[in-house]
Design a protein around this motif. Sequence first.
Motif, short mmCIF file in Angstrom:
data_model
loop_
_atom_site.label_atom_id
_atom_site.label_comp_id
_atom_site.label_asym_id
_atom_site.label_seq_id
_atom_site.Cartn_x
_atom_site.Cartn_y
_atom_site.Cartn_z
N ASP A 128 66.08 52.29 15.38
CA ASP A 128 65.72 51.29 16.51
C ASP A 128 66.67 51.51 17.80
N THR A 129 67.95 51.24 17.41
CA THR A 129 68.87 51.01 18.65
C THR A 129 69.78 52.14 18.94
N TRP A 130 70.31 52.72 17.68
CA TRP A 130 71.30 53.94 18.04
C TRP A 130 70.57 54.93 18.71
N CYS A 131 69.20 55.59 18.13
CA CYS A 131 68.38 56.49 18.60
C CYS A 131 67.92 56.39 19.99
N GLU A 132 67.68 54.95 20.45
CA GLU A 132 67.49 54.73 21.73
C GLU A 132 68.83 54.98 22.70
N ALA A 133 69.89 54.46 22.42
CA ALA A 133 71.07 54.65 23.34
C ALA A 133 71.50 55.91 23.16
N ASN A 134 71.27 56.87 22.26
CA ASN A 134 71.70 58.12 21.98
C ASN A 134 70.62 59.19 22.27
N SER A 135 69.69 58.91 22.98
CA SER A 135 68.36 59.67 23.05
C SER A 135 68.43 61.22 23.23
N VAL A 136 69.35 61.72 23.92
CA VAL A 136 69.62 62.88 24.30
C VAL A 136 69.98 63.94 23.02
N GLN A 137 70.56 63.15 22.04
CA GLN A 137 71.04 63.72 20.69
C GLN A 137 70.10 63.96 19.83
N ILE A 138 68.98 62.77 20.00
CA ILE A 138 67.91 63.03 18.85
C ILE A 138 66.54 63.44 19.55
N LEU A 139 66.69 64.14 20.67
CA LEU A 139 65.27 64.70 21.18
C LEU A 139 65.14 65.98 19.92
N PRO A 140 63.37 65.82 19.96
CA PRO A 140 62.80 67.05 19.06
C PRO A 140 63.78 68.24 19.03
N GLN A 141 64.21 68.72 17.78
CA GLN A 141 65.02 69.89 17.90
C GLN A 141 64.38 71.14 18.41
N THR A 142 63.02 71.17 18.25
CA THR A 142 62.39 72.27 19.39
C THR A 142 62.41 72.13 20.76
N SER A 143 62.60 70.97 21.05
CA SER A 143 62.86 70.83 22.72
C SER A 143 63.88 71.85 23.38
N ARG A 144 64.91 71.77 22.42
CA ARG A 144 65.99 72.89 23.07
C ARG A 144 65.70 74.19 22.94
N PHE A 145 64.38 74.64 22.37
CA PHE A 145 64.10 75.97 22.56
C PHE A 145 63.19 76.46 23.71
N ILE A 146 62.81 75.32 24.31
CA ILE A 146 61.82 75.52 25.65
C ILE A 146 62.47 76.13 26.79
N ARG A 147 62.14 77.28 26.98
CA ARG A 147 62.58 77.77 28.62
C ARG A 147 62.07 76.89 29.61
N SER A 148 62.62 77.22 30.90
CA SER A 148 62.03 76.60 31.77
C SER A 148 60.77 76.87 32.37
N THR A 149 60.08 77.72 31.74
CA THR A 149 58.74 78.17 32.27
C THR A 149 57.81 77.46 31.14
N GLY A 150 58.46 76.35 30.16
CA GLY A 150 57.69 75.75 29.28
C GLY A 150 57.46 76.68 28.23
N VAL A 151 57.70 77.82 27.86
CA VAL A 151 57.38 78.55 26.69
C VAL A 151 58.74 78.68 25.72
N ASN A 152 58.07 78.72 24.58
CA ASN A 152 59.29 78.58 23.47
C ASN A 152 59.94 80.01 23.18
N ALA A 153 61.07 79.85 23.40
CA ALA A 153 62.07 81.20 23.38
C ALA A 153 62.62 81.66 22.25
N VAL A 154 62.38 80.82 21.11
CA VAL A 154 63.18 81.35 19.96
C VAL A 154 62.49 82.55 19.44
N THR A 155 62.85 83.65 19.10
CA THR A 155 62.29 84.80 18.61
C THR A 155 62.70 84.80 17.12
N ARG A 156 63.72 84.27 16.58
CA ARG A 156 64.23 84.26 15.27
C ARG A 156 64.28 82.72 14.79
#
Length: 192
Positions: free
Chosen positions: A102-130
């Motif tokens: 409820d509280t920690w995740c809201e206050a630290n939202s950048v840390q707990i973004l969905p894991q796959t969000s870090r895989f998305i290129r600026s074009t909106g495409v998933n970049a992970v090949t492995r």
Amino acid sequence: MTYRFIFIANLKTGSTAIEEAIAHHADIRLLRTEWGKHMGIGEIESRFSWLFSEIPFDEYTVIGVTRDPIEWLISIYRSHLDPKFDGVPVSTAGMSFDEFLDTWCEANSVQILPQTSRFIRSTGVNAVTRHLRYETLAGDLNKVLQEINLPPVTLTRANASPSDAPFPVIGQEAERFIRHTYDADYRFRESP
């Protein structure tokens, strides 16, 4: 010899152990969170655009690790019980897992973004090949290293949660919330 790989370091997915194992093969390493250790591929493209003008992005193997979202959030919760975080806003000391959600995740939202969000290129495409799964990390990693002509490694535990940190009990409501919030991670992990 040049090895063309980019490792996306998600939090609490064995990233420190992987970095320690393959660091001597990397030309660029960001070892501290405040320097960008956990930045996503979109930010990497932006910050290192000069590199991709020299070697096209498509020539890189992009490696990303995911962990079951419930286990992942438990690990984040437990890791922040470490006394080194006492008195710091990211500490989870004295906090139930429901309060964490409820509280920690809201206050630290950048840390707990969905894991796959870090895989998305600026074009909106998933970049992970492995894609590596945390649950089978050592074997998955060595398979990829073989593909890119690197020797196998032995992973050691690094940056582990405190061994005496309790494992929280996850209620049905919390589990439903996590499964809904991290649906993209679940779908990615289930895809071939």
